[in-house]
Structure formats: C-alpha cells, structure tokens
Design a protein around this motif. Structure first.
Motif, PDB file in Angstrom:
ATOM      1  N   LYS A 234     -61.587 -12.017 -34.964  1.00 44.74           N
ATOM      2  CA  LYS A 234     -61.291 -10.638 -35.362  1.00 44.74           C
ATOM      3  C   LYS A 234     -61.864  -9.727 -34.290  1.00 44.74           C
ATOM      4  O   LYS A 234     -63.058  -9.820 -33.953  1.00 44.74           O
ATOM      5  N   ASP A 235     -61.031  -8.834 -33.734  1.00 38.05           N
ATOM      6  CA  ASP A 235     -61.536  -7.927 -32.706  1.00 38.05           C
ATOM      7  C   ASP A 235     -62.037  -6.629 -33.345  1.00 38.05           C
ATOM      8  O   ASP A 235     -61.990  -6.456 -34.562  1.00 38.05           O
ATOM      9  N   MET A 236     -62.515  -5.738 -32.522  1.00 40.71           N
ATOM     10  CA  MET A 236     -63.098  -4.494 -33.023  1.00 40.71           C
ATOM     11  C   MET A 236     -62.054  -3.550 -33.626  1.00 40.71           C
ATOM     12  O   MET A 236     -62.417  -2.559 -34.264  1.00 40.71           O
ATOM     13  N   HIS A 237     -60.789  -3.877 -33.442  1.00 39.18           N
ATOM     14  CA  HIS A 237     -59.717  -3.102 -34.079  1.00 39.18           C
ATOM     15  C   HIS A 237     -59.245  -3.774 -35.367  1.00 39.18           C
ATOM     16  O   HIS A 237     -58.189  -3.421 -35.904  1.00 39.18           O
ATOM     17  N   ASN A 238     -60.035  -4.773 -35.800  1.00 37.16           N
ATOM     18  CA  ASN A 238     -59.766  -5.511 -37.052  1.00 37.16           C
ATOM     19  C   ASN A 238     -58.480  -6.339 -37.015  1.00 37.16           C
ATOM     20  O   ASN A 238     -57.916  -6.671 -38.061  1.00 37.16           O
ATOM     21  N   LYS A 239     -58.012  -6.667 -35.837  1.00 38.10           N
ATOM     22  CA  LYS A 239     -56.855  -7.536 -35.716  1.00 38.10           C
ATOM     23  C   LYS A 239     -57.319  -8.989 -35.730  1.00 38.10           C
ATOM     24  O   LYS A 239     -58.295  -9.348 -35.068  1.00 38.10           O
TER      25      LYS A 239
ATOM     26  N   GLN B 275     -52.367 -18.995 -46.407  1.00 37.98           N
ATOM     27  CA  GLN B 275     -51.035 -19.490 -46.749  1.00 37.98           C
ATOM     28  C   GLN B 275     -50.185 -19.708 -45.503  1.00 37.98           C
ATOM     29  O   GLN B 275     -49.565 -20.764 -45.328  1.00 37.98           O
ATOM     30  N   LYS B 276     -50.146 -18.711 -44.645  1.00 40.97           N
ATOM     31  CA  LYS B 276     -49.314 -18.800 -43.443  1.00 40.97           C
ATOM     32  C   LYS B 276     -49.821 -19.868 -42.484  1.00 40.97           C
ATOM     33  O   LYS B 276     -49.043 -20.660 -41.941  1.00 40.97           O
ATOM     34  N   LEU B 277     -51.116 -19.893 -42.253  1.00 43.29           N
ATOM     35  CA  LEU B 277     -51.666 -20.864 -41.305  1.00 43.29           C
ATOM     36  C   LEU B 277     -51.471 -22.295 -41.794  1.00 43.29           C
ATOM     37  O   LEU B 277     -51.041 -23.174 -41.035  1.00 43.29           O
TER      38      LEU B 277
ATOM     39  N   PHE C   2     -51.851 -11.944 -36.535  1.00 40.43           N
ATOM     40  CA  PHE C   2     -51.391 -11.184 -37.696  1.00 40.43           C
ATOM     41  C   PHE C   2     -51.345  -9.727 -37.266  1.00 40.43           C
ATOM     42  O   PHE C   2     -52.377  -9.116 -37.000  1.00 40.43           O
ATOM     43  N   ASN C   3     -50.110  -9.160 -37.219  1.00 42.43           N
ATOM     44  CA  ASN C   3     -49.969  -7.855 -36.566  1.00 42.43           C
ATOM     45  C   ASN C   3     -49.132  -6.836 -37.354  1.00 42.43           C
ATOM     46  O   ASN C   3     -48.335  -6.095 -36.736  1.00 42.43           O
ATOM     47  N   PRO C   4     -49.182  -6.693 -38.654  1.00 43.01           N
ATOM     48  CA  PRO C   4     -49.986  -7.517 -39.565  1.00 43.01           C
ATOM     49  C   PRO C   4     -49.282  -8.792 -39.999  1.00 43.01           C
ATOM     50  O   PRO C   4     -49.869  -9.664 -40.589  1.00 43.01           O
ATOM     51  N   ASP C   5     -47.946  -8.880 -39.711  1.00 44.02           N
ATOM     52  CA  ASP C   5     -47.204 -10.070 -40.105  1.00 44.02           C
ATOM     53  C   ASP C   5     -47.582 -11.252 -39.222  1.00 44.02           C
ATOM     54  O   ASP C   5     -47.941 -11.095 -38.050  1.00 44.02           O
ATOM     55  N   PHE C   6     -47.447 -12.439 -39.786  1.00 42.10           N
ATOM     56  CA  PHE C   6     -47.807 -13.654 -39.062  1.00 42.10           C
ATOM     57  C   PHE C   6     -46.844 -13.922 -37.921  1.00 42.10           C
ATOM     58  O   PHE C   6     -45.630 -13.835 -38.066  1.00 42.10           O
ATOM     59  N   GLN C   7     -47.406 -14.241 -36.762  1.00 44.57           N
ATOM     60  CA  GLN C   7     -46.618 -14.611 -35.591  1.00 44.57           C
ATOM     61  C   GLN C   7     -47.215 -15.877 -34.993  1.00 44.57           C
ATOM     62  O   GLN C   7     -48.422 -15.932 -34.730  1.00 44.57           O
ATOM     63  N   GLN C   8     -46.383 -16.886 -34.770  1.00 49.29           N
ATOM     64  CA  GLN C   8     -46.839 -18.146 -34.192  1.00 49.29           C
ATOM     65  C   GLN C   8     -46.190 -18.347 -32.829  1.00 49.29           C
ATOM     66  O   GLN C   8     -45.000 -18.079 -32.640  1.00 49.29           O
ATOM     67  N   TYR C   9     -46.990 -18.837 -31.866  1.00 53.18           N
ATOM     68  CA  TYR C   9     -46.480 -19.156 -30.538  1.00 53.18           C
ATOM     69  C   TYR C   9     -46.758 -20.630 -30.264  1.00 53.18           C
ATOM     70  O   TYR C   9     -47.905 -21.029 -30.067  1.00 53.18           O
ATOM     71  N   THR C  10     -45.706 -21.425 -30.266  1.00 53.82           N
ATOM     72  CA  THR C  10     -45.854 -22.855 -30.053  1.00 53.82           C
ATOM     73  C   THR C  10     -45.697 -23.195 -28.576  1.00 53.82           C
ATOM     74  O   THR C  10     -45.310 -22.350 -27.756  1.00 53.82           O
ATOM     75  N   TRP C  11     -45.966 -24.435 -28.254  1.00 56.20           N
ATOM     76  CA  TRP C  11     -45.891 -24.907 -26.870  1.00 56.20           C
ATOM     77  C   TRP C  11     -44.480 -24.722 -26.313  1.00 56.20           C
ATOM     78  O   TRP C  11     -43.501 -25.126 -26.924  1.00 56.20           O
TER      79      TRP C  11
END
Length: 218
Positions: A111-116, A64-66, A143-152
């Motif tokens: 997904k990293d080994m910390h499930n992030k 949904q977020k993506l 997702f940390n866990p909330d969605f965060q976007q970093y644009t140009w």
C-alpha cells in the motif's frame, strides 16, 4: 383408403416426425446443468481464503479477486503471513530472512502513501540471487480501484531478482515493473516487457506505507 390418401400419408407421417418436439424435461435438465455450473463458478470466485493472521491491507474484495486469479495449485491452502512491516519493521534483509526456509509461492502486497494497493504473486519465495528466478505463474496486480492483473507476456524471463540493496520484479525495458529499496520505504513501478504492465502505483516513484508478504503452501 383412396389412391390419393395413400400417396400423401407417408409424407405427412414424415413431417409429423420432423416437427416432433423433444420432451420439455430434457431441456430443463440441460438448463439445470448449466445453472449448476454457473453457481459453482460463482461460489468459487466468491470463496475467501483462510488467513493465518488478520491483514491490515487486504479486505474481502481484495481476497476474492486475488484468490480467483492465483494458480490452481495454490487453491484450498491457508495463506500464512510471513512478513509484515507492521510486525517485523521495514527491512529487506528481514524479509529475505523470514523466507529462507520457504519453498512455496508468495504474494507481495503493497500500500503506498496514496492508499493504492498493488503487488505481485511470485512462483518462488524472495531471495538474494545473482540471476533472475521464477516461472510464468508470476503476475502483477493492482486495485485502481478495480482489480487489474498483468500476466507473463512471454517476451522475457526477468521475473524476480534480488540483492541486499533492492528487490526487483520484471524488467528488460530500462525499468522494473516493481522495485523496492533496502529499507522498504522507496519504491518504483514502470511498464516493462515481462508483463506489458501499466505502472502499478499512483506515481512511478512512490513511498511505501505498508507491506505484507503471504505464503501459500502447495
């Protein structure tokens, strides 16, 4: 009519006109229009893209977020799984090979080994190149866990670069926003001028658990 009544009758009529309230039906019409637009926006944000294959990394809230933050030109198209470590093994060469004939944007999910869960949307498919490529549509997410976007940020154009040894996204400040090695096992994420991002992973250096790359045909 007396002279006094004649004097005050016109001002009173003017006051009555000023105090006349618009029909309530008009207000309801405007409110209904606003509510309709809000409902359409909510439906748009809640719409899930159609996937060609089940994803082991993306759940409904991720999708949904993506989907809501991807460029308009990608909306309404099926997401096709072009690479997965679970299916194709852990190899950057295979990742490049699977995208050799693509000309559409891609979504990299890690997904990293910390499930992030984090990654990047690239305006161009990943390939080996001497020079950086991509456009300002490229962005990072986590997702940390909330969605965060970093644009140009507009500060530089170091969107994506790749060679046989590694894949890099963002740069210019002594570190990459996202870096993956040839085995797609070791990765790193640092703040960089291209996106003014925070590190995407739990730690700046991370171990990859799984990777998926989705192509969105436009």
């Amino acid at each position: 009519m007396s002279a006094v009544n004649k004097i005050f009758s016109k001002p009173l009529n003017i006051i009555r006109k000023i105090l006349t309230v618009r029909p309530p039906g008009r207000r309801r019409s405007l409110c209904s229009s606003v509510e309709s637009e809000e409902n359409e926006q909510q439906e748009y944000e809640n719409a899930l893209p159609v996937l060609s294959d089940p994803s082991s990394l993306l759940h409904d809230h991720h999708l949904q977020k993506l989907a809501a933050h991807m460029p308009a030109r990608t909306q309404g198209y099926q997401w096709n799984l072009v690479y997965s470590t679970a299916v194709h093994g852990s190899s950057l060469k295979t990742l490049y090979r699977n995208m050799a004939d693509l000309q559409s944007p891609v979504l990299l999910v890690i997904k990293d080994m910390h499930n992030k869960v984090f990654g990047a949307f690239s305006s161009d498919p990943f390939r080996v190149s001497k020079y950086c490529y991509g456009t300002g549509e490229t962005f990072l997410f986590s997702f940390n866990p909330d969605f965060q976007q970093y644009t140009w940020s507009g500060e530089n154009s170091y969107f994506v670069s790749g060679n046989w040894e590694s894949l890099q996204i963002g740069g210019g400040g002594g570190g990459f926003a996202l870096w993956l090695d040839a085995d797609l096992y070791h990765g790193a994420s640092f703040s960089c001028p291209t996106f003014h991002n925070a590190p995407l992973s739990t730690h700046e250096d991370f171990i990859v658990q799984d990777i998926e790359v989705w192509t969105v045909r436009n």
